[in-house]
Design a protein around this motif. Structure first.
Motif, mmCIF file in Angstrom:
data_model
loop_
_atom_site.group_PDB
_atom_site.id
_atom_site.type_symbol
_atom_site.label_atom_id
_atom_site.label_comp_id
_atom_site.label_asym_id
_atom_site.label_seq_id
_atom_site.Cartn_x
_atom_site.Cartn_y
_atom_site.Cartn_z
ATOM 1 N N ALA A 10 42.683 33.350 13.326
ATOM 2 C CA ALA A 10 43.738 33.639 14.608
ATOM 3 C C ALA A 10 44.411 32.758 14.703
ATOM 4 O O ALA A 10 46.039 32.807 14.914
ATOM 5 C CB ALA A 10 42.884 34.074 15.800
ATOM 6 N N LEU A 11 44.247 31.583 14.895
ATOM 7 C CA LEU A 11 45.013 30.329 15.185
ATOM 8 C C LEU A 11 46.125 30.205 13.786
ATOM 9 O O LEU A 11 47.179 29.835 14.358
ATOM 10 C CB LEU A 11 44.025 28.983 15.483
ATOM 11 N N GLU A 12 45.658 30.474 12.977
ATOM 12 C CA GLU A 12 46.115 30.072 11.460
ATOM 13 C C GLU A 12 47.453 31.193 11.602
ATOM 14 O O GLU A 12 48.462 30.898 11.096
ATOM 15 C CB GLU A 12 45.440 30.113 10.380
ATOM 16 N N ALA A 13 46.993 32.436 11.920
ATOM 17 C CA ALA A 13 48.175 33.223 11.685
ATOM 18 C C ALA A 13 49.226 33.285 12.698
ATOM 19 O O ALA A 13 50.538 33.296 12.462
ATOM 20 C CB ALA A 13 47.727 34.702 11.891
ATOM 21 N N ALA A 14 48.985 32.747 13.809
ATOM 22 C CA ALA A 14 50.082 32.230 15.028
ATOM 23 C C ALA A 14 50.921 31.127 14.450
ATOM 24 O O ALA A 14 51.891 31.265 14.541
ATOM 25 C CB ALA A 14 49.227 32.073 16.226
ATOM 26 N N ALA A 15 50.077 30.280 13.751
ATOM 27 C CA ALA A 15 50.765 29.139 13.149
ATOM 28 C C ALA A 15 51.709 29.451 12.089
ATOM 29 O O ALA A 15 52.825 28.996 12.010
ATOM 30 C CB ALA A 15 49.828 27.987 12.865
ATOM 31 N N VAL A 16 51.262 30.435 11.184
ATOM 32 C CA VAL A 16 52.161 30.621 10.251
ATOM 33 C C VAL A 16 53.528 31.385 10.684
ATOM 34 O O VAL A 16 54.519 31.306 10.414
ATOM 35 C CB VAL A 16 51.418 31.522 8.987
ATOM 36 N N GLY B 228 33.998 29.113 14.443
ATOM 37 C CA GLY B 228 33.928 29.881 13.749
ATOM 38 C C GLY B 228 35.251 30.392 12.850
ATOM 39 O O GLY B 228 36.205 29.938 13.411
ATOM 40 N N GLU B 229 35.037 30.946 11.696
ATOM 41 C CA GLU B 229 36.347 31.425 11.000
ATOM 42 C C GLU B 229 37.134 32.313 11.527
ATOM 43 O O GLU B 229 38.406 32.103 11.682
ATOM 44 C CB GLU B 229 35.857 31.994 9.548
ATOM 45 N N PRO B 230 36.651 33.410 12.213
ATOM 46 C CA PRO B 230 37.627 34.248 12.774
ATOM 47 C C PRO B 230 38.627 33.483 13.825
ATOM 48 O O PRO B 230 39.808 33.888 14.045
ATOM 49 C CB PRO B 230 36.687 35.301 13.640
ATOM 50 N N HIS B 231 38.036 32.610 14.689
ATOM 51 C CA HIS B 231 38.709 31.967 15.459
ATOM 52 C C HIS B 231 39.839 31.025 14.885
ATOM 53 O O HIS B 231 41.160 31.086 15.363
ATOM 54 C CB HIS B 231 37.968 30.951 16.497
ATOM 55 N N PHE B 232 39.329 30.582 13.760
ATOM 56 C CA PHE B 232 40.445 29.700 13.129
ATOM 57 C C PHE B 232 41.527 30.521 12.346
ATOM 58 O O PHE B 232 42.728 30.074 12.495
ATOM 59 C CB PHE B 232 39.620 28.927 11.643
#
Length: 184
Positions: free
Chosen positions: A63-69, A57-61
């Motif tokens: 969260a991963l994206e914010a951490a990666a940024v 799902g998009e919310p999981h993605f």
């Protein structure tokens, strides 16, 4: 050129705005590494962005994206491209605004709907575009434009322009910014 910390350049913009194309060319011209946070997410998750959207799902993605940024902003000193929706995260926007205020460069690669739709086509690797890519692109462009504008220190139009022209404009802006920084 990068105010002594963080990326020398951060690129934001919607899907098909040219972040990867422009980013790799600018990085090559500057002799610095290029990094894409979507690739960071894929490496961390062991899955493609498309599969993450479908399976988790998009919310999981997101969260991963914010951490990666956050990680990339702290440790990368080259050219950094963010996923099109990264600016939807408030913490990410704060990081980008702070980067700009500290003298860093955040470029919004702005693309018009016809150009973006042409570039995307019916690409299956962009799951957020769903069944009607043109309609989803239009909505994205409209809803995210204020967010891109909030974080950008410079906006460069990419629609109907050769990548070389966009790269030249970004490089000229970086050079002008470095010149201003040298005198302060």
């Amino acid at each position: 050129m990068n105010a002594g910390y963080g990326p020398v350049l951060v690129l934001v913009g919607p899907p098909a705005s040219g972040k990867t194309t422009v980013g790799t060319a600018v990085a090559d011209a500057l002799g610095v590494p290029f990094r894409d946070t979507d690739h960071d997410v894929e490496a961390t998750a062991g899955s493609s962005v498309a599969d993450l959207f479908v399976q988790r799902g998009e919310p999981h993605f997101r969260a991963l994206e914010a951490a990666a940024v956050a990680r990339a902003m702290a440790e990368h000193d080259g050219v950094l491209a963010l996923g099109g929706g990264a600016v939807s995260n408030e913490d990410t926007r704060r990081l980008l605004v702070a980067h700009g205020r500290a003298g860093g460069t955040v470029v919004w690669l702005d693309v018009d709907l016809p150009s973006a739709a042409h570039r995307v086509g019916l690409s299956r690797d962009r799951p957020i575009l769903g069944l009607n890519p043109r309609a989803m692109l239009r909505i994205m462009l409209e809803t995210r434009a204020p967010l891109y504008g909030e974080v950008a220190t410079l906006t460069v139009a990419t629609g109907n322009r050769p990548a070389e022209d966009v790269v030249a404009e970004v490089l000229a802006a970086l050079q002008a910014s470095a010149g201003r920084g040298a005198g302060s």
